[in-house]
Design an enzyme around this catalytic site. Structure first.
Site, short mmCIF file in Angstrom:
data_model
loop_
_atom_site.label_atom_id
_atom_site.label_comp_id
_atom_site.label_asym_id
_atom_site.label_seq_id
_atom_site.Cartn_x
_atom_site.Cartn_y
_atom_site.Cartn_z
CG ASP A 128 49.86 10.43 32.29
OD1 ASP A 128 50.49 9.73 33.22
OD2 ASP A 128 48.91 9.95 31.73
CG ASP A 146 51.45 5.72 33.73
OD1 ASP A 146 50.67 5.55 34.65
OD2 ASP A 146 51.19 6.80 33.09
#
Length: 167
Positions: A128, A146
């Site tokens: 991330d 995401d």
């Protein structure tokens, strides 16, 4: 009034699903490659972009918001298997759907889920990077996969507003 006048054939639906899911997957993996290997984000301090956005390196060993991050070392394999199984179910639902918005939503979720599953296989965690914040208050770091999953779920929720016609 229906949102789609001519429902595509099954081969057309398969091509739509593959094009969208593959596009999301490739964009996700390319962004991760660039940020990890070209920008060398793991070796850098967070990169401040503006008052609301930074690039950070975060390895998520769990699921959303790092839930289950401190579970057993076999958890990435379990989460990968679950993501693949759910993606197969969503692909089946996608191919049955008569609504374009619903098919796009399913395909986006599938592409994002498989992008994150690929990270779990390669790294044992999901990479991330994107960090949205206002001062010290921020949302957990996220990635392209995401964003696709959230957008896809949003489209699926929006599709609930349309009347269904038989497939």
């Amino acid at each position: 009034m229906t949102p789609e006048l001519n429902s595509p054939t099954r081969p057309q639906r398969i091509m739509q699903l593959l094009a969208i899911a593959t596009g999301i997957f490739v964009l996700d993996q390319l962004s991760k490659y660039w940020l990890i290997y070209e920008l060398n984000l793991p070796a850098r301090a967070p990169l401040y972009i503006n008052d609301y956005f930074s690039l950070v390196m975060a390895w998520n060993k769990g699921v959303s918001f790092s839930m289950f991050a401190h579970s057993a070392e076999w958890m990435p394999a379990v989460l990968t298997a679950v993501a693949v199984a759910i993606s197969a179910l969503l692909a089946h639902l996608c191919l049955k759907s008569t609504l374009r918005i619903e098919r796009i939503g399913y395909a986006m979720v599938i592409g994002g889920a498989l992008g994150n599953a690929c990270d779990r296989v390669r790294y044992g965690a999901v990479a991330d990077f994107f960090y949205a914040h206002i001062g010290a208050l921020g949302w957990p770091a996220f990635n392209v996969a995401d964003m696709a999953i959230c957008t896809g779920v949003g489209l699926l929720l929006l599709a609930m507003l349309y009347p269904k016609k038989p497939a």
